[in-house]
Design a protein around this motif. Sequence first.
Motif, PDB file in Angstrom:
ATOM      1  N   ARG A  81       0.848  -1.199   0.000  1.00 44.38           N
ATOM      2  CA  ARG A  81       0.000   0.000   0.000  1.00 44.38           C
ATOM      3  C   ARG A  81       0.883   1.249   0.000  1.00 44.38           C
ATOM      4  O   ARG A  81       0.626   2.209  -0.725  1.00 44.38           O
ATOM      5  CB  ARG A  81      -0.931  -0.008   1.223  1.00 44.38           C
ATOM      6  N   ARG A  82       1.969   1.233   0.775  1.00 47.88           N
ATOM      7  CA  ARG A  82       2.902   2.372   0.783  1.00 47.88           C
ATOM      8  C   ARG A  82       3.529   2.555  -0.597  1.00 47.88           C
ATOM      9  O   ARG A  82       3.636   3.671  -1.097  1.00 47.88           O
ATOM     10  CB  ARG A  82       3.986   2.157   1.833  1.00 47.88           C
ATOM     11  N   ASP A  83       3.918   1.457  -1.223  1.00 47.58           N
ATOM     12  CA  ASP A  83       4.476   1.536  -2.576  1.00 47.58           C
ATOM     13  C   ASP A  83       3.464   2.124  -3.551  1.00 47.58           C
ATOM     14  O   ASP A  83       3.806   2.965  -4.393  1.00 47.58           O
ATOM     15  CB  ASP A  83       4.901   0.149  -3.068  1.00 47.58           C
ATOM     16  N   HIS A  84       2.220   1.700  -3.455  1.00 49.39           N
ATOM     17  CA  HIS A  84       1.162   2.212  -4.332  1.00 49.39           C
ATOM     18  C   HIS A  84       0.950   3.707  -4.098  1.00 49.39           C
ATOM     19  O   HIS A  84       0.788   4.471  -5.052  1.00 49.39           O
ATOM     20  CB  HIS A  84      -0.148   1.463  -4.093  1.00 49.39           C
ATOM     21  N   ASP A  85       0.944   4.109  -2.836  1.00 49.63           N
ATOM     22  CA  ASP A  85       0.758   5.531  -2.512  1.00 49.63           C
ATOM     23  C   ASP A  85       1.905   6.372  -3.055  1.00 49.63           C
ATOM     24  O   ASP A  85       1.683   7.467  -3.589  1.00 49.63           O
ATOM     25  CB  ASP A  85       0.629   5.726  -0.997  1.00 49.63           C
ATOM     26  N   ASN A  86       3.129   5.886  -2.923  1.00 49.08           N
ATOM     27  CA  ASN A  86       4.275   6.619  -3.457  1.00 49.08           C
ATOM     28  C   ASN A  86       4.200   6.727  -4.972  1.00 49.08           C
ATOM     29  O   ASN A  86       4.474   7.796  -5.542  1.00 49.08           O
ATOM     30  CB  ASN A  86       5.594   5.956  -3.033  1.00 49.08           C
ATOM     31  N   ALA A  87       3.828   5.653  -5.635  1.00 53.84           N
ATOM     32  CA  ALA A  87       3.692   5.682  -7.095  1.00 53.84           C
ATOM     33  C   ALA A  87       2.613   6.686  -7.496  1.00 53.84           C
ATOM     34  O   ALA A  87       2.789   7.456  -8.448  1.00 53.84           O
ATOM     35  CB  ALA A  87       3.355   4.289  -7.619  1.00 53.84           C
ATOM     36  N   ARG A  88       1.541   6.693  -6.755  1.00 55.84           N
ATOM     37  CA  ARG A  88       0.442   7.633  -7.053  1.00 55.84           C
ATOM     38  C   ARG A  88       0.904   9.081  -6.885  1.00 55.84           C
ATOM     39  O   ARG A  88       0.597   9.943  -7.714  1.00 55.84           O
ATOM     40  CB  ARG A  88      -0.738   7.330  -6.129  1.00 55.84           C
ATOM     41  N   ARG A  89       1.653   9.363  -5.808  1.00 60.63           N
ATOM     42  CA  ARG A  89       2.167  10.724  -5.590  1.00 60.63           C
ATOM     43  C   ARG A  89       3.095  11.150  -6.728  1.00 60.63           C
ATOM     44  O   ARG A  89       3.065  12.291  -7.168  1.00 60.63           O
ATOM     45  CB  ARG A  89       2.886  10.817  -4.249  1.00 60.63           C
ATOM     46  N   PHE A  90       3.916  10.228  -7.202  1.00 60.93           N
ATOM     47  CA  PHE A  90       4.806  10.523  -8.319  1.00 60.93           C
ATOM     48  C   PHE A  90       3.983  10.854  -9.563  1.00 60.93           C
ATOM     49  O   PHE A  90       4.251  11.845 -10.256  1.00 60.93           O
ATOM     50  CB  PHE A  90       5.724   9.329  -8.581  1.00 60.93           C
ATOM     51  N   ALA A  91       2.984  10.035  -9.848  1.00 59.14           N
ATOM     52  CA  ALA A  91       2.128  10.263 -11.016  1.00 59.14           C
ATOM     53  C   ALA A  91       1.389  11.594 -10.910  1.00 59.14           C
ATOM     54  O   ALA A  91       1.279  12.341 -11.885  1.00 59.14           O
ATOM     55  CB  ALA A  91       1.138   9.108 -11.174  1.00 59.14           C
ATOM     56  N   GLU A  92       0.887  11.908  -9.725  1.00 58.98           N
ATOM     57  CA  GLU A  92       0.205  13.190  -9.519  1.00 58.98           C
ATOM     58  C   GLU A  92       1.167  14.351  -9.749  1.00 58.98           C
ATOM     59  O   GLU A  92       0.788  15.390 -10.293  1.00 58.98           O
ATOM     60  CB  GLU A  92      -0.416  13.244  -8.126  1.00 58.98           C
ATOM     61  N   GLY A  93       2.418  14.177  -9.330  1.00 59.58           N
ATOM     62  CA  GLY A  93       3.431  15.198  -9.567  1.00 59.58           C
ATOM     63  C   GLY A  93       3.674  15.426 -11.046  1.00 59.58           C
ATOM     64  O   GLY A  93       3.851  16.566 -11.490  1.00 59.58           O
ATOM     65  N   ILE A  94       3.662  14.353 -11.827  1.00 53.29           N
ATOM     66  CA  ILE A  94       3.830  14.485 -13.270  1.00 53.29           C
ATOM     67  C   ILE A  94       2.652  15.234 -13.869  1.00 53.29           C
ATOM     68  O   ILE A  94       2.814  16.123 -14.708  1.00 53.29           O
ATOM     69  CB  ILE A  94       3.992  13.103 -13.938  1.00 53.29           C
ATOM     70  N   GLU A  95       1.458  14.892 -13.414  1.00 51.95           N
ATOM     71  CA  GLU A  95       0.268  15.578 -13.937  1.00 51.95           C
ATOM     72  C   GLU A  95       0.309  17.068 -13.592  1.00 51.95           C
ATOM     73  O   GLU A  95      -0.020  17.919 -14.419  1.00 51.95           O
ATOM     74  CB  GLU A  95      -1.001  14.940 -13.395  1.00 51.95           C
ATOM     75  N   GLU A  96       0.736  17.390 -12.373  1.00 54.31           N
ATOM     76  CA  GLU A  96       0.822  18.791 -11.948  1.00 54.31           C
ATOM     77  C   GLU A  96       1.848  19.576 -12.766  1.00 54.31           C
ATOM     78  O   GLU A  96       1.706  20.786 -12.929  1.00 54.31           O
ATOM     79  CB  GLU A  96       1.166  18.876 -10.463  1.00 54.31           C
ATOM     80  N   LEU A  97       2.879  18.892 -13.256  1.00 56.51           N
ATOM     81  CA  LEU A  97       3.888  19.562 -14.081  1.00 56.51           C
ATOM     82  C   LEU A  97       3.277  20.154 -15.338  1.00 56.51           C
ATOM     83  O   LEU A  97       3.714  21.197 -15.806  1.00 56.51           O
ATOM     84  CB  LEU A  97       4.982  18.572 -14.509  1.00 56.51           C
ATOM     85  N   ASN A  98       2.289  19.444 -15.886  1.00 58.83           N
ATOM     86  CA  ASN A  98       1.665  19.873 -17.135  1.00 58.83           C
ATOM     87  C   ASN A  98       2.745  20.192 -18.173  1.00 58.83           C
ATOM     88  O   ASN A  98       2.726  21.233 -18.816  1.00 58.83           O
ATOM     89  CB  ASN A  98       0.742  21.070 -16.898  1.00 58.83           C
ATOM     90  N   SER A  99       3.695  19.283 -18.300  1.00 63.92           N
ATOM     91  CA  SER A  99       4.866  19.477 -19.146  1.00 63.92           C
ATOM     92  C   SER A  99       4.623  18.968 -20.559  1.00 63.92           C
ATOM     93  O   SER A  99       3.978  17.931 -20.741  1.00 63.92           O
ATOM     94  CB  SER A  99       6.065  18.737 -18.549  1.00 63.92           C
ATOM     95  N   PRO A 100       5.167  19.661 -21.557  1.00 64.53           N
ATOM     96  CA  PRO A 100       5.094  19.128 -22.919  1.00 64.53           C
ATOM     97  C   PRO A 100       6.038  17.935 -23.131  1.00 64.53           C
ATOM     98  O   PRO A 100       5.961  17.253 -24.133  1.00 64.53           O
ATOM     99  CB  PRO A 100       5.508  20.312 -23.799  1.00 64.53           C
ATOM    100  N   VAL A 101       6.907  17.675 -22.170  1.00 61.80           N
ATOM    101  CA  VAL A 101       7.880  16.583 -22.283  1.00 61.80           C
ATOM    102  C   VAL A 101       7.270  15.241 -21.889  1.00 61.80           C
ATOM    103  O   VAL A 101       7.515  14.220 -22.537  1.00 61.80           O
ATOM    104  CB  VAL A 101       9.135  16.875 -21.428  1.00 61.80           C
ATOM    105  N   CYS A 102       6.457  15.214 -20.823  1.00 67.74           N
ATOM    106  CA  CYS A 102       5.921  13.940 -20.345  1.00 67.74           C
ATOM    107  C   CYS A 102       4.546  14.114 -19.720  1.00 67.74           C
ATOM    108  O   CYS A 102       4.179  15.198 -19.282  1.00 67.74           O
ATOM    109  CB  CYS A 102       6.882  13.292 -19.353  1.00 67.74           C
ATOM    110  N   SER A 103       3.816  13.014 -19.692  1.00 68.00           N
ATOM    111  CA  SER A 103       2.485  13.006 -19.094  1.00 68.00           C
ATOM    112  C   SER A 103       2.209  11.617 -18.537  1.00 68.00           C
ATOM    113  O   SER A 103       2.968  10.673 -18.771  1.00 68.00           O
ATOM    114  CB  SER A 103       1.423  13.379 -20.134  1.00 68.00           C
ATOM    115  N   VAL A 104       1.113  11.510 -17.816  1.00 64.38           N
ATOM    116  CA  VAL A 104       0.737  10.231 -17.226  1.00 64.38           C
ATOM    117  C   VAL A 104      -0.785  10.121 -17.221  1.00 64.38           C
ATOM    118  O   VAL A 104      -1.490  11.130 -17.122  1.00 64.38           O
ATOM    119  CB  VAL A 104       1.322  10.089 -15.798  1.00 64.38           C
TER     120      VAL A 104
END
Length: 188
Positions: A81-104
């Motif tokens: 569950r901790r691993d899943h939560d960390n992965a989710r936080r990373f993915a949310e961080g990518i979405e917040e970037l709103n970068s033209p380089v990467c998305s999730v």
Amino acid sequence: LMNAAVAQGVEPARITQHCDSVSLCFSKGLGAPAGAVLAGRREFVAEAWRVRKLLGGGMRQAGVLAAAARVGLEHAAATLRRDHDNARRFAEGIEELNSPVCSVNLAAVETNIVMVSVRGGWPSPAELCEHLRAVSEEELAETGQAVSVLLFPWSAHTVRAVWHRDISARDTELAKNKLEFVARKCQE
């Protein structure tokens, strides 16, 4: 199996109830240094045992490894569950970037795996992974930290990130920051 069971909030038996056989690796997500278990019909397991011996498989003093596997199983729900939560936080961080380089695709992040889409022609997934792994003087000067992030170029447009018991929430935050730094540098 264990990641899927934790993500769905069900016992592993519910997922495997219609399977003829099940193999569970104790080093994938559960943190044991080695080991696996095989379950199935008695004849199937007996044949697997015979083939394992035929191919030279087997270990002496396996109790130490079995103890590590048992600890991994006993703490699987909390650890995964901790691993899943960390992965989710990373993915949310990518979405917040709103970068033209990467998305999730946040809807696809259900367990400890994040598939990052790399957009545009540059960087390629392999180049992005190399930039995330490398530490530069510029990064150190700008961020005050030297962070190396290991991701895997999964396909022509995708990078794969996987969390395990040795990656903390702090490590996840550092990885998000590193990706933000690299994405910004790729845009410049």
